[in-house]
Design a protein around this motif. Structure first.
Motif, PDB file in Angstrom:
ATOM      1  N   MET A   1       0.839  -1.200   0.000  1.00  0.00           N
ATOM      2  CA  MET A   1       0.000   0.000   0.000  1.00  0.00           C
ATOM      3  C   MET A   1       0.867   1.241   0.000  1.00  0.00           C
ATOM      4  O   MET A   1       1.699   1.440   0.876  1.00  0.00           O
ATOM      5  CB  MET A   1      -0.904   0.001   1.222  1.00  0.00           C
ATOM      6  N   LYS A   2       0.699   2.096  -1.008  1.00  0.00           N
ATOM      7  CA  LYS A   2       1.516   3.287  -1.131  1.00  0.00           C
ATOM      8  C   LYS A   2       1.004   4.380  -0.207  1.00  0.00           C
ATOM      9  O   LYS A   2      -0.151   4.416   0.182  1.00  0.00           O
ATOM     10  CB  LYS A   2       1.503   3.790  -2.582  1.00  0.00           C
ATOM     11  N   LYS A   3       1.897   5.347   0.096  1.00  0.00           N
ATOM     12  CA  LYS A   3       1.565   6.422   1.015  1.00  0.00           C
ATOM     13  C   LYS A   3       1.752   7.760   0.330  1.00  0.00           C
ATOM     14  O   LYS A   3       2.711   7.986  -0.382  1.00  0.00           O
ATOM     15  CB  LYS A   3       2.467   6.365   2.252  1.00  0.00           C
ATOM     16  N   ASP A   4       0.842   8.676   0.547  1.00  0.00           N
ATOM     17  CA  ASP A   4       0.938  10.030   0.027  1.00  0.00           C
ATOM     18  C   ASP A   4       0.572  10.993   1.145  1.00  0.00           C
ATOM     19  O   ASP A   4      -0.317  10.728   1.945  1.00  0.00           O
ATOM     20  CB  ASP A   4      -0.001  10.250  -1.155  1.00  0.00           C
ATOM     21  N   LYS A  22     -15.627   0.030   6.063  1.00  0.00           N
ATOM     22  CA  LYS A  22     -15.524   0.626   4.733  1.00  0.00           C
ATOM     23  C   LYS A  22     -14.554  -0.154   3.846  1.00  0.00           C
ATOM     24  O   LYS A  22     -14.809  -0.352   2.652  1.00  0.00           O
ATOM     25  CB  LYS A  22     -15.086   2.091   4.846  1.00  0.00           C
ATOM     26  N   VAL A  23     -13.452  -0.595   4.426  1.00  0.00           N
ATOM     27  CA  VAL A  23     -12.497  -1.407   3.662  1.00  0.00           C
ATOM     28  C   VAL A  23     -13.153  -2.706   3.207  1.00  0.00           C
ATOM     29  O   VAL A  23     -13.009  -3.133   2.055  1.00  0.00           O
ATOM     30  CB  VAL A  23     -11.241  -1.699   4.509  1.00  0.00           C
ATOM     31  N   LYS A  24     -13.884  -3.344   4.112  1.00  0.00           N
ATOM     32  CA  LYS A  24     -14.587  -4.583   3.763  1.00  0.00           C
ATOM     33  C   LYS A  24     -15.579  -4.339   2.630  1.00  0.00           C
ATOM     34  O   LYS A  24     -15.713  -5.170   1.718  1.00  0.00           O
ATOM     35  CB  LYS A  24     -15.308  -5.136   4.989  1.00  0.00           C
ATOM     36  N   HIS A  25     -16.276  -3.205   2.671  1.00  0.00           N
ATOM     37  CA  HIS A  25     -17.237  -2.848   1.618  1.00  0.00           C
ATOM     38  C   HIS A  25     -16.537  -2.761   0.259  1.00  0.00           C
ATOM     39  O   HIS A  25     -16.999  -3.333  -0.748  1.00  0.00           O
ATOM     40  CB  HIS A  25     -17.901  -1.524   1.957  1.00  0.00           C
ATOM     41  N   TYR A  26     -15.400  -2.049   0.208  1.00  0.00           N
ATOM     42  CA  TYR A  26     -14.672  -1.907  -1.057  1.00  0.00           C
ATOM     43  C   TYR A  26     -14.127  -3.258  -1.541  1.00  0.00           C
ATOM     44  O   TYR A  26     -14.129  -3.533  -2.752  1.00  0.00           O
ATOM     45  CB  TYR A  26     -13.534  -0.911  -0.902  1.00  0.00           C
ATOM     46  N   GLU A  27     -13.661  -4.091  -0.626  1.00  0.00           N
ATOM     47  CA  GLU A  27     -13.133  -5.395  -1.029  1.00  0.00           C
ATOM     48  C   GLU A  27     -14.245  -6.293  -1.564  1.00  0.00           C
ATOM     49  O   GLU A  27     -14.005  -7.109  -2.467  1.00  0.00           O
ATOM     50  CB  GLU A  27     -12.416  -6.054   0.154  1.00  0.00           C
ATOM     51  N   PRO A  75     -13.720  -3.236 -10.086  1.00  0.00           N
ATOM     52  CA  PRO A  75     -12.709  -3.654  -9.101  1.00  0.00           C
ATOM     53  C   PRO A  75     -11.533  -2.694  -8.974  1.00  0.00           C
ATOM     54  O   PRO A  75     -11.087  -2.413  -7.858  1.00  0.00           O
ATOM     55  CB  PRO A  75     -12.275  -5.027  -9.615  1.00  0.00           C
ATOM     56  N   MET A  76     -11.049  -2.161 -10.104  1.00  0.00           N
ATOM     57  CA  MET A  76      -9.899  -1.267 -10.019  1.00  0.00           C
ATOM     58  C   MET A  76     -10.269   0.050  -9.336  1.00  0.00           C
ATOM     59  O   MET A  76      -9.503   0.585  -8.539  1.00  0.00           O
ATOM     60  CB  MET A  76      -9.329  -1.009 -11.418  1.00  0.00           C
ATOM     61  N   ARG A  77     -11.449   0.568  -9.651  1.00  0.00           N
ATOM     62  CA  ARG A  77     -11.884   1.809  -9.014  1.00  0.00           C
ATOM     63  C   ARG A  77     -12.135   1.611  -7.521  1.00  0.00           C
ATOM     64  O   ARG A  77     -11.807   2.471  -6.699  1.00  0.00           O
ATOM     65  CB  ARG A  77     -13.144   2.318  -9.704  1.00  0.00           C
ATOM     66  N   GLU A  80      -8.781   1.560  -5.810  1.00  0.00           N
ATOM     67  CA  GLU A  80      -8.230   2.917  -5.694  1.00  0.00           C
ATOM     68  C   GLU A  80      -8.886   3.680  -4.548  1.00  0.00           C
ATOM     69  O   GLU A  80      -8.205   4.368  -3.773  1.00  0.00           O
ATOM     70  CB  GLU A  80      -8.437   3.662  -7.016  1.00  0.00           C
ATOM     71  N   LYS A  81     -10.194   3.572  -4.429  1.00  0.00           N
ATOM     72  CA  LYS A  81     -10.904   4.267  -3.351  1.00  0.00           C
ATOM     73  C   LYS A  81     -10.507   3.703  -1.987  1.00  0.00           C
ATOM     74  O   LYS A  81     -10.361   4.448  -1.013  1.00  0.00           O
ATOM     75  CB  LYS A  81     -12.407   4.138  -3.560  1.00  0.00           C
ATOM     76  N   LYS A  82     -10.355   2.391  -1.914  1.00  0.00           N
ATOM     77  CA  LYS A  82      -9.950   1.755  -0.650  1.00  0.00           C
ATOM     78  C   LYS A  82      -8.574   2.253  -0.218  1.00  0.00           C
ATOM     79  O   LYS A  82      -8.381   2.643   0.949  1.00  0.00           O
ATOM     80  CB  LYS A  82      -9.934   0.238  -0.830  1.00  0.00           C
TER      81      LYS A  82
END
Length: 330
Positions: A1-4, A22-27, A75-77, A80-82
């Motif tokens: 996981m990258k950091k900004d 929220k993470v579970k929702h995106y996954e 899936p890719m979007r 990205e949101k996750k």
């Protein structure tokens, strides 16, 4: 996981439980999208086979395009949101830990690790054309300034076949590159480089296959350990920065340091090591990643993310302490 980096004023703080949900929702969206993509490809292939001759090719192409669109939209979007959400919520913790262990980073790096530096040092014998450098940081550990980054050196190879020609990525180096300042006297001048050539099979995400057991890629050392000077000279070439042979400059303390570095890296191997003008350079084949949450980390475990990230910094601190203490004894 990258950091900004993100302004703290823009962050609406979530509890660990809310963030995990929220993470579970995106996954879940990622998995559903993945299933849809596979279903579209299967339908396309079946329908193309049911058509006569080449008439099924346009339908197959259409279904492939539709699958790619679905993959990018769902899936890719969602991924990205996750990742953006996790960085938004945990970015402050990441940079706080970096500053706590290694101090503030300079605005202008004094010891960059970039493509020009890698080309000038050329840390591996295996050929490479492309480089990917991530998570570069520069800081101070117990008075010793250093910089470090995760590095992949690779090239694209074409596999020619009468029916199916394709390209794949062959990795020459996957691991950590490290620079340390003022660790030896200015007259010390030695460059060690692994004599062996080997390459990794790299997946599309830039990670080697069997990354948890990189030792399967390394040539076996059959004729003695690193502490034996004759065996060591078979494993590593030694020369000065201007190319003169320097086997006599390899001391027992230096052989011991190389051995300790490989033990500390667990499944690592030293690709290159140099001491020149008071600066040390180390290129270490390893599955360890600096200042990064491991890809296998369960992202729903928020406290686990914090712990694994801090562990990546602690491992670098241990590596730097080993280098500082060992070089002081040379």
């Amino acid at each position: 996981m990258k950091k900004d980096k993100l302004s703290a004023a823009e962050v609406v703080k979530l509890s660990d439980e809310e963030l995990s949900r929220k993470v579970k929702h995106y996954e879940t969206i990622e998995r559903i999208g993945g299933v849809l993509v596979v279903a579209v490809f299967i339908v396309g292939v079946v329908q193309a086979l049911l058509q006569d001759g080449v008439s099924g090719i346009p339908l197959l192409v259409l279904m492939i395009i539709l699958g790619i669109v679905i993959m990018k939209m769902i899936p890719m979007r969602a991924e990205e949101k996750k990742n953006a959400l996790l960085i938004q919520q945990l970015g402050g913790y990441f940079y706080g830990e970096l500053a706590r262990m290694f101090g503030p980073e300079p605005e202008n790096p004094e010891m960059p690790i970039d493509e020009s530096f890698l080309k000038s040092t050329n840390p591996v014998r295996s050929p490479w054309e492309d480089c990917r450098i991530t998570d570069f940081h520069e800081g101070v550990r117990n008075g010793m300034r250093f910089s470090a980054a995760n590095v992949l050196l690779s090239r694209r190879l074409m596999v020619d076949h009468p029916e199916d020609s394709s390209t794949y990525i062959s990795g020459a180096f996957y691991g950590v590159v490290l620079r340390c300042r003022d660790v030896c006297g200015p007259v010390t001048d030695i460059v060690l480089r692994d004599r062996s050539e080997f390459e990794y099979v790299v997946r599309k995400n830039g990670i080697p296959e069997n990354v948890d057991d990189l030792r399967r890629y390394y040539p076996t050392r059959k004729d003695g350990g690193l502490y034996d000077p004759v065996a060591f000279s078979r494993y590593y070439s030694a020369h000065t920065s201007d190319g003169k042979e320097a086997d006599d400059a390899v001391t027992p303390q230096l052989r011991e340091l190389i051995g300790k570095l490989e033990v500390l890296a667990a499944n690592g191997r030293v690709a290159a090591f140099s001491l020149h003008n008071g600066e040390l350079m180390l290129a270490l084949h390893t599955s360890y990643t600096f200042s990064r949450v491991p890809d296998k980390q369960d992202l729903k475990d928020i406290n686990g993310i914090r712990m694994s990230y801090t562990a990546s910094l602690t491992a670098m601190a241990a590596l730097l302490d080993l280098i500082r203490e060992s070089c002081a004894e040379m």
